[in-house]
Design a protein around this motif. Structure first.
Motif, short mmCIF file in Angstrom:
data_model
loop_
_atom_site.label_atom_id
_atom_site.label_comp_id
_atom_site.label_asym_id
_atom_site.label_seq_id
_atom_site.Cartn_x
_atom_site.Cartn_y
_atom_site.Cartn_z
N ALA A 2 0.21 6.45 -6.97
CA ALA A 2 -0.91 7.36 -7.20
C ALA A 2 -0.41 8.79 -7.41
CB ALA A 2 -1.90 7.29 -6.04
N TRP A 33 -10.52 2.76 -4.26
CA TRP A 33 -9.91 3.04 -2.96
C TRP A 33 -10.82 3.91 -2.10
CZ3 TRP A 33 -4.11 4.67 -3.91
CH2 TRP A 33 -3.39 3.58 -4.39
N ARG A 59 -5.43 6.03 4.57
CA ARG A 59 -4.31 6.57 3.80
C ARG A 59 -4.52 6.37 2.31
NH1 ARG A 59 0.65 4.04 6.92
NH2 ARG A 59 -0.72 2.26 6.63
N LEU A 60 -5.09 5.23 1.93
CA LEU A 60 -5.39 5.00 0.51
C LEU A 60 -6.51 5.94 0.05
CD1 LEU A 60 -5.19 1.12 0.09
CD2 LEU A 60 -3.56 2.84 -0.71
N SER A 92 0.82 -1.22 0.00
CA SER A 92 0.00 0.00 0.00
C SER A 92 0.85 1.27 0.00
CB SER A 92 -0.98 0.01 1.17
OG SER A 92 -0.29 0.10 2.40
N ALA A 125 -5.00 9.35 -0.44
CA ALA A 125 -4.20 9.38 -1.67
C ALA A 125 -5.10 9.43 -2.90
CB ALA A 125 -3.28 8.16 -1.73
N THR A 154 -5.06 12.45 -5.68
CA THR A 154 -4.73 12.20 -7.08
C THR A 154 -5.91 12.52 -7.98
OG1 THR A 154 -3.16 10.49 -6.42
CG2 THR A 154 -3.92 10.46 -8.71
N ASP A 179 -8.93 1.65 4.29
CA ASP A 179 -7.64 2.27 4.57
C ASP A 179 -7.72 3.77 4.33
OD1 ASP A 179 -4.99 3.21 4.58
OD2 ASP A 179 -4.21 1.32 3.77
N ARG A 186 0.43 4.07 -2.85
CA ARG A 186 0.17 5.49 -2.61
C ARG A 186 1.16 6.37 -3.37
NH1 ARG A 186 -0.04 3.73 2.67
NH2 ARG A 186 1.79 4.96 3.21
N ARG A 187 2.42 5.95 -3.38
CA ARG A 187 3.43 6.69 -4.14
C ARG A 187 3.10 6.67 -5.63
NH1 ARG A 187 8.76 7.28 -1.46
NH2 ARG A 187 8.55 6.40 0.62
N LEU A 215 -8.21 4.04 -8.24
CA LEU A 215 -8.29 5.10 -7.22
C LEU A 215 -9.73 5.30 -6.74
CD1 LEU A 215 -5.85 7.61 -8.90
CD2 LEU A 215 -5.41 6.26 -6.86
#
Length: 182
Positions: free
Chosen positions: A48, A66, A73-74, A41, A77, A81, A71, A45-46, A63
């Protein structure tokens, strides 16, 4: 760079993502998409963020999925994005205007304000939408409060309409937006 993006070494993949984003190597979009859909993950994220850097909409479906996940954090992100790319996903983002996850909601409000021109009509329509919660409306008022110029026209009329709302917090937020008017 492609070889590093596909390497077993996490460090090499991170460096590859960094280079792809910095050099705007859109031709390596497929390698970024593979990392976006991978099991790590953190790398996802990076990836994304790199898609945003290269201006690619190829990962929008991942995305958007997500946004419905657990999550935070996802989700954050994905919000970043998708809004940076000005993707047409406002109906999916709308539910997160009232999320208890402050990181996601705060990022959503900040980026809606930054890209207000792309989403302005929907924001104005949602200020008076009967199905939207008070928390969500307050988030939209926060978007308007962050704009460099006070709202005018339909947006100002929608905000003025909230000055008589039963919820005191909503009334205060509406007044905060309008007090900036000349």
């Amino acid at each position: 760079v492609r070889r590093n993006a596909e390497a077993e070494s996490e460090r090499r993949r991170k460096v590859a993502l960094h280079l792809i984003g910095e050099m705007r190597l859109a031709e390596l979009e497929d390698a970024v998409l593979a990392l976006l859909s991978g099991d790590d993950s953190g790398l996802a994220r990076r990836a994304a963020g790199v898609l945003s850097s290269i201006g690619s909409h190829a990962g929008n479906d991942v995305l958007a999925a997500w946004l419905d996940g657990d999550d935070g954090r996802l989700r954050a992100a994905a919000v970043s994005t998708l809004l940076q790319l000005r993707a047409d996903v406002y109906p999916r983002l709308r539910a997160h205007l009232a999320t208890p996850d402050f990181a996601v909601r705060g990022r959503l409000v900040t980026l809606l304000a930054k890209h207000h021109a792309a989403y302005a009509d929907r924001i104005v329509a949602d200020l008076t939408a009967p199905d939207l919660s008070i928390r969500a409306r307050r988030s939209l008022l926060d978007v308007l409060a962050r704009l460099p110029e006070p709202p005018d026209g339909a947006a100002a009329a929608a905000v003025r309409g909230l000055l008589d709302h039963a919820d005191a917090g909503l009334r205060r937020d509406a007044a905060r937006v309008l007090e900036r008017r000349p």
